[in-house]
Write a protein that holds these residues in place. Sequence first.
Motif, mmCIF file in Angstrom:
data_model
loop_
_atom_site.group_PDB
_atom_site.id
_atom_site.type_symbol
_atom_site.label_atom_id
_atom_site.label_comp_id
_atom_site.label_asym_id
_atom_site.label_seq_id
_atom_site.Cartn_x
_atom_site.Cartn_y
_atom_site.Cartn_z
ATOM 1 N N ALA A 26 0.507 -1.368 0.162
ATOM 2 C CA ALA A 26 -0.058 0.263 -0.166
ATOM 3 C C ALA A 26 1.329 1.525 -0.082
ATOM 4 O O ALA A 26 2.090 1.408 0.250
ATOM 5 C CB ALA A 26 -1.324 0.517 1.116
ATOM 6 N N TYR A 27 0.118 2.510 -0.703
ATOM 7 C CA TYR A 27 1.891 3.202 -0.947
ATOM 8 C C TYR A 27 0.315 4.919 -1.354
ATOM 9 O O TYR A 27 -0.800 4.561 -1.100
ATOM 10 C CB TYR A 27 1.682 3.316 -1.985
ATOM 11 N N ALA A 28 1.405 5.652 -0.675
ATOM 12 C CA ALA A 28 0.372 6.872 -0.461
ATOM 13 C C ALA A 28 2.169 8.061 -1.404
ATOM 14 O O ALA A 28 2.943 7.795 -0.574
ATOM 15 C CB ALA A 28 0.423 7.480 0.105
ATOM 16 N N VAL A 45 -3.118 7.708 -3.587
ATOM 17 C CA VAL A 45 -2.893 6.502 -3.274
ATOM 18 C C VAL A 45 -3.657 5.262 -3.959
ATOM 19 O O VAL A 45 -4.192 5.243 -4.065
ATOM 20 C CB VAL A 45 -4.102 6.872 -1.494
ATOM 21 N N GLY A 46 -2.727 4.004 -3.361
ATOM 22 C CA GLY A 46 -3.269 3.026 -4.141
ATOM 23 C C GLY A 46 -3.008 1.128 -3.359
ATOM 24 O O GLY A 46 -1.610 1.490 -1.884
ATOM 25 N N ILE A 47 -3.705 0.417 -3.606
ATOM 26 C CA ILE A 47 -3.054 -0.818 -2.854
ATOM 27 C C ILE A 47 -3.038 -1.930 -4.172
ATOM 28 O O ILE A 47 -3.289 -1.781 -5.180
ATOM 29 C CB ILE A 47 -4.545 -1.507 -1.955
ATOM 30 N N PHE A 237 8.529 2.268 4.078
ATOM 31 C CA PHE A 237 8.957 2.846 2.929
ATOM 32 C C PHE A 237 9.011 3.699 2.608
ATOM 33 O O PHE A 237 8.071 4.409 2.595
ATOM 34 C CB PHE A 237 9.901 1.785 1.426
ATOM 35 N N LEU A 238 10.304 4.898 2.338
ATOM 36 C CA LEU A 238 10.510 6.365 2.233
ATOM 37 C C LEU A 238 11.178 5.935 0.772
ATOM 38 O O LEU A 238 11.954 5.951 0.275
ATOM 39 C CB LEU A 238 10.461 7.003 3.814
ATOM 40 N N ASN A 239 10.205 7.308 -0.013
ATOM 41 C CA ASN A 239 10.826 7.286 -1.133
ATOM 42 C C ASN A 239 10.936 8.996 -1.611
ATOM 43 O O ASN A 239 10.147 9.280 -1.119
ATOM 44 C CB ASN A 239 10.359 6.412 -2.291
ATOM 45 N N PHE A 240 11.762 9.973 -2.305
ATOM 46 C CA PHE A 240 12.412 11.556 -2.184
ATOM 47 C C PHE A 240 12.451 11.114 -3.740
ATOM 48 O O PHE A 240 13.268 10.222 -4.571
ATOM 49 C CB PHE A 240 12.939 12.013 -1.613
ATOM 50 N N LYS A 241 11.937 12.087 -4.542
ATOM 51 C CA LYS A 241 12.495 12.486 -6.100
ATOM 52 C C LYS A 241 12.467 13.806 -6.192
ATOM 53 O O LYS A 241 11.599 14.586 -5.876
ATOM 54 C CB LYS A 241 10.672 12.385 -6.493
ATOM 55 N N ALA A 242 13.276 13.848 -7.105
ATOM 56 C CA ALA A 242 13.358 15.567 -7.612
ATOM 57 C C ALA A 242 14.278 15.518 -8.911
ATOM 58 O O ALA A 242 14.698 14.844 -9.315
ATOM 59 C CB ALA A 242 14.857 15.948 -6.661
ATOM 60 N N TYR A 269 10.390 21.650 -12.339
ATOM 61 C CA TYR A 269 11.014 21.213 -11.863
ATOM 62 C C TYR A 269 9.791 20.009 -11.237
ATOM 63 O O TYR A 269 9.000 20.253 -10.828
ATOM 64 C CB TYR A 269 12.131 21.094 -10.914
ATOM 65 N N VAL A 270 10.825 18.911 -10.752
ATOM 66 C CA VAL A 270 9.640 17.373 -10.093
ATOM 67 C C VAL A 270 10.204 17.333 -8.566
ATOM 68 O O VAL A 270 11.415 17.332 -8.195
ATOM 69 C CB VAL A 270 9.663 16.964 -11.075
ATOM 70 N N LEU A 271 8.824 17.792 -7.703
ATOM 71 C CA LEU A 271 9.570 17.096 -6.161
ATOM 72 C C LEU A 271 8.712 16.142 -5.490
ATOM 73 O O LEU A 271 7.251 16.627 -6.200
ATOM 74 C CB LEU A 271 9.625 18.093 -5.163
ATOM 75 N N GLY A 272 9.055 15.571 -4.991
ATOM 76 C CA GLY A 272 7.864 14.245 -4.918
ATOM 77 C C GLY A 272 8.404 13.171 -3.126
ATOM 78 O O GLY A 272 9.507 13.472 -2.948
ATOM 79 N N ILE A 273 7.562 12.763 -2.719
ATOM 80 C CA ILE A 273 7.748 12.372 -1.349
ATOM 81 C C ILE A 273 6.112 11.142 -1.065
ATOM 82 O O ILE A 273 5.593 11.570 -1.544
ATOM 83 C CB ILE A 273 7.646 13.037 -0.451
ATOM 84 N N GLY A 274 7.371 10.287 -0.794
ATOM 85 C CA GLY A 274 5.984 9.103 -0.562
ATOM 86 C C GLY A 274 6.172 8.278 0.391
ATOM 87 O O GLY A 274 7.536 7.644 0.844
ATOM 88 N N ILE A 275 5.873 7.310 0.627
ATOM 89 C CA ILE A 275 5.344 6.463 2.009
ATOM 90 C C ILE A 275 4.857 4.959 0.888
ATOM 91 O O ILE A 275 3.752 5.139 0.323
ATOM 92 C CB ILE A 275 4.798 6.726 3.053
ATOM 93 N N LYS A 276 5.314 4.068 1.298
ATOM 94 C CA LYS A 276 4.873 2.534 1.360
ATOM 95 C C LYS A 276 5.568 1.513 2.199
ATOM 96 O O LYS A 276 5.931 1.176 2.809
ATOM 97 C CB LYS A 276 5.877 1.636 -0.325
ATOM 98 N N TYR A 277 4.050 0.343 1.947
ATOM 99 C CA TYR A 277 4.689 -0.828 3.171
ATOM 100 C C TYR A 277 3.990 -1.896 1.810
ATOM 101 O O TYR A 277 3.042 -2.236 1.007
ATOM 102 C CB TYR A 277 2.590 0.159 4.561
ATOM 103 N N LYS A 278 4.909 -2.827 2.848
ATOM 104 C CA LYS A 278 4.647 -4.129 1.811
ATOM 105 C C LYS A 278 5.000 -5.398 2.849
ATOM 106 O O LYS A 278 5.852 -5.028 4.056
ATOM 107 C CB LYS A 278 6.719 -4.103 1.007
ATOM 108 N N GLN A 279 4.797 -6.202 2.379
ATOM 109 C CA GLN A 279 4.719 -7.423 3.088
ATOM 110 C C GLN A 279 4.335 -8.965 2.333
ATOM 111 O O GLN A 279 4.302 -8.948 1.058
ATOM 112 C CB GLN A 279 3.698 -8.009 3.994
#
Length: 279
Positions: A26-28, A45-47, A237-242, A269-279
Amino acid sequence: MKVRFLVCSLFLIAIVNVKAQENLAAYANIKTEPTEKINFSETNVGIFYQKKLGTKSKIANTIEYSNLKVTYELNPYNFYADQEKFNQIQNKIEYSNQLLEKTKLDISIIPTANFQRNLDFSDVTVLGNIEVKQQLSSKIDVILGAGRTSVFGSPKFTPIIGFNYKMNLNANLSIGFPDSRISYSNNERNKFSLTNSFNGNFYHLDELNNEDKAEKAVLSQMTSAFEYERNVSSNWFLNFKAGYDFNKKYSLLDSNNNKVYDFNTGNGYVLGIGIKYKQ
């Protein structure tokens, strides 16, 4: 309310079926793309879940909702007030099969509803693709395929080409269209990537836009970016994008995909941040 109900229903269906699946995520994400004239802000947001079907095949499903907000800096009379928010509900169904020892087939079907405020059956479009991956050696494989995609904004058939090279245990290189990537992991918790992708989207406009005969808003660009993903715990997980958008386009099209209006946004330019849960 109708949109919220539909989104919640889709996510509940996914959650109910999770027990039968082998992998779940699951992520946002939040992303901003400011340009000289217009600022774009997107939230999604997604699953995702997948299940193996024997030893050679598997199925996967991703349900995602995204919202795009457009802010017009030079809009003194609120001329574009009806074109400030766009919504998308997408369901990606994937099937993979190991046809031969070194040949793999991937098929995806993507029903997507792209709209402004009022969701209607006419807002639904079916995208998808088919790819064949051929392993040439233990480190190299190639991908050939085609699909109906929105990488150039409006849905159209495009080729899919890829060359993947496993440089070593920590680094991978992928060159192709529409996506290219080089990634490196210095340990199991950090992943660094340089990416280049052609990407776009489209949205069906409500009836109030018919005065100028526009029926769709389309966006497209080529994005080059640096991405970093951090495994902060066993499942999170945390992810960052620039990065930067090149050849960015935002325009309105009529029913024949002829351009009615071009916003001439310019690049940005593009800036992004996200969080993800994996199992």
